[in-house]
Design a protein around this motif. Structure first.
Motif, PDB file in Angstrom:
ATOM      1  N   LYS A  37      43.085 -26.336 103.225  1.00  0.00           N
ATOM      2  CA  LYS A  37      43.922 -27.165 102.613  1.00  0.00           C
ATOM      3  C   LYS A  37      44.367 -28.463 103.172  1.00  0.00           C
ATOM      4  CE  LYS A  37      45.587 -23.878  99.062  1.00  0.00           C
ATOM      5  NZ  LYS A  37      44.658 -24.250  97.943  1.00  0.00           N
ATOM      6  N   ARG A  38      44.259 -29.763 102.389  1.00  0.00           N
ATOM      7  CA  ARG A  38      44.708 -30.908 103.035  1.00  0.00           C
ATOM      8  C   ARG A  38      45.752 -31.692 101.983  1.00  0.00           C
ATOM      9  NH1 ARG A  38      43.043 -28.544 106.374  1.00  0.00           N
ATOM     10  NH2 ARG A  38      41.220 -29.296 108.007  1.00  0.00           N
TER      11      ARG A  38
ATOM     12  N   SER B 290      48.378 -34.959 101.082  1.00  0.00           N
ATOM     13  CA  SER B 290      48.567 -36.332 101.107  1.00  0.00           C
ATOM     14  C   SER B 290      49.749 -36.841 101.872  1.00  0.00           C
ATOM     15  CB  SER B 290      48.380 -37.359  99.730  1.00  0.00           C
ATOM     16  OG  SER B 290      49.553 -36.583  99.057  1.00  0.00           O
TER      17      SER B 290
ATOM     18  N   GLY C 105      44.681 -35.348 109.732  1.00  0.00           N
ATOM     19  CA  GLY C 105      43.177 -35.004 110.039  1.00  0.00           C
ATOM     20  C   GLY C 105      42.627 -36.311 109.221  1.00  0.00           C
ATOM     21  N   LEU C 106      40.978 -35.945 109.175  1.00  0.00           N
ATOM     22  CA  LEU C 106      40.448 -37.256 108.525  1.00  0.00           C
ATOM     23  C   LEU C 106      40.498 -37.116 107.148  1.00  0.00           C
ATOM     24  CD1 LEU C 106      37.026 -36.827 110.855  1.00  0.00           C
ATOM     25  CD2 LEU C 106      38.670 -38.542 110.732  1.00  0.00           C
ATOM     26  N   ARG C 107      40.872 -35.804 106.561  1.00  0.00           N
ATOM     27  CA  ARG C 107      40.881 -35.847 105.070  1.00  0.00           C
ATOM     28  C   ARG C 107      42.286 -35.718 104.722  1.00  0.00           C
ATOM     29  NH1 ARG C 107      37.164 -30.701 103.732  1.00  0.00           N
ATOM     30  NH2 ARG C 107      38.763 -29.983 105.265  1.00  0.00           N
ATOM     31  N   GLY C 108      43.211 -35.811 105.317  1.00  0.00           N
ATOM     32  CA  GLY C 108      44.542 -35.671 105.086  1.00  0.00           C
ATOM     33  C   GLY C 108      45.239 -34.785 105.979  1.00  0.00           C
TER      34      GLY C 108
ATOM     35  N   ALA D 210      47.046 -31.294 107.500  1.00  0.00           N
ATOM     36  CA  ALA D 210      46.809 -29.905 107.574  1.00  0.00           C
ATOM     37  C   ALA D 210      48.036 -29.160 108.221  1.00  0.00           C
ATOM     38  CB  ALA D 210      45.557 -29.848 108.339  1.00  0.00           C
TER      39      ALA D 210
END
Length: 82
Positions: free
Chosen positions: A59-60, A62, A12-15, A17
């Motif tokens: 939650k995301r 790395s 995803g854009l933030r890490g 999922a």
């Protein structure tokens, strides 16, 4: 009954999922590719899957290893408490 839990880990854009949690009955548990857990009833299975979706939905992570280890720890901790 022993269930093999699995899930999808998607970028995803933030890490990464985790979603699409599933539980498949098994006679050969495999804790390397998922999490095997004993669940007494279908209702408890469905409750666990809903808790996983709710807990990990926002939650995301790395990397995939972190996501796997975190979900696995959550499930094993929850199972130990029951």
């Amino acid at each position: 009954m022993i269930y093999q839990l699995g899930w999808s880990t998607l970028p995803g854009l933030r890490g990464l999922a985790c979603s699409d949690f599933r539980a498949t009955p098994t006679t050969a548990p495999d804790n390397e590719c998922g999490v095997a857990v004993e669940i007494a009833t279908e209702e408890q299975r469905d409750t666990l899957l809903q808790q996983l979706e709710n807990h990990f939905g926002a939650k995301r992570f790395s990397n995939a290893a972190d996501a796997f280890d975190t979900v696995k720890a959550f499930v094993l901790d929850r199972s130990a408490r029951e």
